[in-house]
Design a protein around this motif. Structure first.
Motif, PDB file in Angstrom:
ATOM      1  N   HIS A 242     -54.798  91.291  38.747  1.00  0.00           N
ATOM      2  CA  HIS A 242     -55.300  90.498  37.620  1.00  0.00           C
ATOM      3  C   HIS A 242     -56.054  89.240  38.049  1.00  0.00           C
ATOM      4  O   HIS A 242     -56.994  88.822  37.387  1.00  0.00           O
ATOM      5  N   ASN A 243     -55.608  88.631  39.145  1.00  0.00           N
ATOM      6  CA  ASN A 243     -56.318  87.438  39.607  1.00  0.00           C
ATOM      7  C   ASN A 243     -57.615  87.798  40.315  1.00  0.00           C
ATOM      8  O   ASN A 243     -58.586  87.072  40.262  1.00  0.00           O
ATOM      9  N   LYS A 244     -57.576  88.944  41.000  1.00  0.00           N
ATOM     10  CA  LYS A 244     -58.713  89.335  41.837  1.00  0.00           C
ATOM     11  C   LYS A 244     -59.966  89.694  41.047  1.00  0.00           C
ATOM     12  O   LYS A 244     -61.078  89.403  41.473  1.00  0.00           O
ATOM     13  N   ILE A 245     -59.752  90.359  39.883  1.00  0.00           N
ATOM     14  CA  ILE A 245     -60.903  90.951  39.194  1.00  0.00           C
ATOM     15  C   ILE A 245     -61.969  89.966  38.755  1.00  0.00           C
ATOM     16  O   ILE A 245     -63.117  90.329  38.573  1.00  0.00           O
ATOM     17  N   PHE A 246     -61.581  88.638  38.607  1.00  0.00           N
ATOM     18  CA  PHE A 246     -62.580  87.665  38.145  1.00  0.00           C
ATOM     19  C   PHE A 246     -63.400  87.088  39.302  1.00  0.00           C
ATOM     20  O   PHE A 246     -64.321  86.313  39.086  1.00  0.00           O
ATOM     21  N   GLY A 247     -63.036  87.452  40.536  1.00  0.00           N
ATOM     22  CA  GLY A 247     -63.763  86.934  41.697  1.00  0.00           C
ATOM     23  C   GLY A 247     -65.103  87.633  41.870  1.00  0.00           C
ATOM     24  O   GLY A 247     -65.296  88.777  41.452  1.00  0.00           O
ATOM     25  N   LEU A 248     -66.039  86.923  42.543  1.00  0.00           N
ATOM     26  CA  LEU A 248     -67.379  87.468  42.758  1.00  0.00           C
ATOM     27  C   LEU A 248     -67.311  88.723  43.638  1.00  0.00           C
ATOM     28  O   LEU A 248     -66.642  88.718  44.670  1.00  0.00           O
ATOM     29  N   PHE A 249     -67.999  89.774  43.239  1.00  0.00           N
ATOM     30  CA  PHE A 249     -68.083  91.046  43.987  1.00  0.00           C
ATOM     31  C   PHE A 249     -66.745  91.765  44.122  1.00  0.00           C
ATOM     32  O   PHE A 249     -66.573  92.607  44.992  1.00  0.00           O
ATOM     33  N   GLN A 250     -65.768  91.398  43.268  1.00  0.00           N
ATOM     34  CA  GLN A 250     -64.486  92.096  43.328  1.00  0.00           C
ATOM     35  C   GLN A 250     -64.529  93.264  42.337  1.00  0.00           C
ATOM     36  O   GLN A 250     -64.670  93.075  41.142  1.00  0.00           O
ATOM     37  N   THR A 251     -64.420  94.452  42.868  1.00  0.00           N
ATOM     38  CA  THR A 251     -64.370  95.602  41.982  1.00  0.00           C
ATOM     39  C   THR A 251     -63.258  96.519  42.451  1.00  0.00           C
ATOM     40  O   THR A 251     -62.942  96.578  43.637  1.00  0.00           O
ATOM     41  N   LEU A 252     -62.652  97.183  41.511  1.00  0.00           N
ATOM     42  CA  LEU A 252     -61.555  98.082  41.875  1.00  0.00           C
ATOM     43  C   LEU A 252     -62.066  99.508  42.044  1.00  0.00           C
ATOM     44  O   LEU A 252     -61.316 100.432  42.274  1.00  0.00           O
ATOM     45  N   ARG A 253     -63.393  99.627  41.921  1.00  0.00           N
ATOM     46  CA  ARG A 253     -63.980 100.951  42.115  1.00  0.00           C
ATOM     47  C   ARG A 253     -64.541 101.063  43.523  1.00  0.00           C
ATOM     48  O   ARG A 253     -64.798 100.059  44.189  1.00  0.00           O
ATOM     49  N   GLU A 254     -64.797 102.280  43.939  1.00  0.00           N
ATOM     50  CA  GLU A 254     -65.365 102.484  45.264  1.00  0.00           C
ATOM     51  C   GLU A 254     -66.832 102.051  45.277  1.00  0.00           C
ATOM     52  O   GLU A 254     -67.485 101.978  44.248  1.00  0.00           O
ATOM     53  N   LYS A 255     -67.323 101.793  46.479  1.00  0.00           N
ATOM     54  CA  LYS A 255     -68.645 101.203  46.623  1.00  0.00           C
ATOM     55  C   LYS A 255     -69.789 102.109  46.138  1.00  0.00           C
ATOM     56  O   LYS A 255     -70.876 101.628  45.856  1.00  0.00           O
TER      57      LYS A 255
END
Lengths: 489, 143
Positions: free
Chosen positions: A427-440
């Protein structure tokens, strides 16, 4: 002549100090007047007291003298002689006290002359009486003096005259004392009034100059606060400073800062344009080349090569998305958007129309407000959140629910979906720049959308949080400070 | 059918290729001359081995050696080219560049798409874009 700020402060302090010194000096003079008048009054009172004592001594001498003559008792003569001794001290003191008044000195001289005459007369009689009552001596001197002087009231005339002179002396001194008493109370009254007046002037000067200095300093600082505030809002103005004082350095620095910021911001804008233009042109070229290879040699290429060309195009598109996202992100907070009336119902309908596919169901709450806010910004926030909800669709048929709630200073909006959800650890990570939980390799998932959302919301002094669990959909809840527009009924 | 001649002044080789590919598909009697910058273009128009005055000049703005604006300023000194239709085709969408074009009395101002992401979604490739633009440019000449 123009006084600098410190000059003004020093001038007003000096003014107060000068006034204080003046009032100090005046008070000193007035109190010495009061002291002098008090001294005069005390002197007058001492003169009156001495005069009474002397008069009393003389009267006592006269009565003792008579007592002796009548009774022939020598005990009357002891106080008579001690009075003579006592008198000389009093007389010296009195002479000193009245030395500055010739009229009183003359009166006092008269009294002394009379008294000396009387003493001569009295002493002669006393001596004659001695001889009369001495059995060894036969003398008719006393009888003679008795006939010549006493019977003719020679002594009484003198004593009456002395008493009169004393009355005259005392009357004069009473008058002097009265005058001096009046003068003392007058000088006390003057001292009181003048002191009060000077205190009022000094306090007024102090208060006025304090107000004046505070006023000019606050005026200067206010203009700088306004400038700083404008700078923080991206309006790079300068202030015109005609004062040229100590604060000018600060306002000059602010102006320089404003101009430098203005320059570097325009450079940044230029930089952003160059980046968007110059990075995209070669990307487009690569994309075109891949496209042409497919178009012209499609038949000759192996399935593998088709696959690789597809992946090449995908990566190029992703690169473009990244560039676009970065550009968008860098623009937030630098360019202020106009405030306008935004009907949230209409705005959301437009966004849903262009971003949500047909197979999704969207539920809008029926109390969506009309607010006064930056249209582009709230639109960017909802576009990103809604397209995220679409992107992260789960196995169920898609459902997006948007609700709003009025809170102090604004509104709280919730975008809820029934998609894949996000595990709390991210939850904290998703708002960071270039943070995605999907593959590249995912084209659309650059990891910049939620950073943009968060930056826009925080730039608008709001806040955002997420409520979600893996596989249970996600709710993005954000507070958006804005003024509600009340529609006329 | 009358032959139409176009001079394309463009420094991006790939844009030139795209232009040529579009022309091939259109299949009309169009002669294309190309120059990579303003100096080369002026050489073609005024040099020893000059070409005949073209019907249309398609001009990029941002180019090395001599850019589009400088080329136009030079071209406008010679009245023989007054009848040539000039189209600016650039990636710049800035007002400054647009008003510069208006000053020189250009016929059209075309913005090249940069966001191919959106174009692929709408199935608009660079070739298709060029095709469309060329048809618009030569449409008047054909009638």
């Amino acid at each position: 002549m123009k006084l600098r700020l410190s000059g003004k402060i020093i001038a007003s302090f000096s003014l107060i100090i000068i006034f204080s010194f003046i009032s100090f000096g005046v008070n000193l003079k007035l109190s010495s007047d009061v002291n002098r008048d008090t001294e005069y009054l005390t002197k007058s009172e001492a003169i009156i007291r001495n005069s009474a004592k002397i008069h009393k001594s003389i009267l006592e001498m006269q009565s003792n003298f008579r007592g002796y003559l009548l009774t022939e008792n020598k005990s009357f003569l002891d106080p008579y002689y001690s009075s003579i001794k006592e008198m000389s001290g009093l007389v010296d003191e009195q002479r000193k006290l009245i030395s500055d008044s010739p009229a009183q000195v003359a009166r006092f001289n008269d009294i002394q002359i009379l008294h000396n005459q009387w003493l001569k007369y009295a002493n002669a009689l006393i001596e004659a009486k001695f001889k009369q009552i001495d059995p060894k001596i036969i003398s008719s001197e006393y009888e003679m003096l008795f006939e010549q002087k006493l019977r003719k009231e020679f002594g009484k005339k003198m004593t009456d005259e002395i008493s009169n002179k004393f009355k005259e002396f005392d009357k004069t001194e009473y008058r002097v004392r009265k005058g001096r008493r009046a003068k003392l109370s007058e000088s006390i009254a003057i001292a009181k009034q003048v002191t009060m007046l000077l205190a009022i002037i000094t306090i007024s000067v102090g208060v006025l100059s304090a107000f004046y200095i505070t006023h000019i300093i606050i005026k200067r600082i206010k203009s700088m606060v306004v400038l700083a505030d404008n700078i923080s809002k991206g309006r790079f103005e300068t202030i015109v400073d005609i004062e040229k004082d100590e604060l000018s350095q600060l306002s000059d620095s602010l102006n320089v800062m404003s101009e430098k910021l203005k320059k570097s911001f325009s450079e940044l804008d230029n930089y952003a344009y160059v980046v968007s233009h110059d990075l995209k042109v070669p990307l487009r070229g690569i994309y075109n080349l891949a496209h042409w290879m497919e178009e012209d040699y499609g038949n000759e290429l192996s399935p593998e090569m088709h696959k690789y060309l597809d992946k090449l195009k995908g990566r190029v598109e992703r690169m473009e998305s990244l560039i676009n996202g970065l550009l968008e992100y860098s623009k937030i907070g630098r360019t202020s958007q106009p405030l306008e009336e935004v009907n949230m119902n209409e705005l959301l309908a437009d966004i849903i129309d262009s971003t949500v596919p047909e197979d999704f169901e969207v539920r809008l709450s029926n109390n969506l407000p009309v607010i006064f806010t930056e249209r582009l910004r709230i639109q960017q926030v909802f576009s990103n959140l809604i397209s995220n909800a679409v992107k992260y669709k789960g196995n169920k048929s898609g459902l997006i629910t948007i609700t709003s709630k009025e809170v102090p200073d604004g509104f709280e909006f919730t975008v809820e979906d029934n998609g894949v959800g996000i595990s709390p650890e991210y939850h904290n990570k998703i708002f960071g720049l270039f943070q995605t939980l999907r593959e590249k390799h995912e084209v659309e998932s650059t990891g910049i959308g939620l950073s943009i959302v968060k930056k826009i919301i925080e730039d608008n002094k709001g806040s955002i949080r997420v409520v979600s669990n893996e596989g249970e959909g996600a709710s993005f809840i954000f507070k958006w400070p804005a003024i509600k527009v009340v529609m006329p009924v | 059918m009358k032959e139409i001649s176009i001079l394309l002044i463009e420094d991006d080789e790939l844009d030139v290729i795209s232009f040529e590919r579009a022309l091939k598909k259109i299949n009309l009697p169009i002669i294309l001359y190309t120059a990579f910058n303003g100096i080369e273009a002026l050489e073609l128009l005024r040099g020893k081995q000059r070409i005949s005055i073209p019907d249309i000049i398609v001009l990029d703005l941002n180019m090395p050696k001599m850019n589009g604006g400088e080329f136009l300023a030079e071209l406008r000194k010679d009245s023989t080219f007054n009848d040539v239709k000039i189209f600016i085709m650039t990636t710049s969408n800035e007002d400054r560049d647009r008003s510069r074009g208006d000053e020189f009395g250009v016929t059209g101002y075309i913005i090249k798409p940069l966001n191919f992401n959106e174009n692929t979604k709408r199935n608009v490739s660079m070739d298709n874009f060029m095709h469309f633009q060329i048809m618009k440019m030569v449409g008047d000449q054909l009638n």
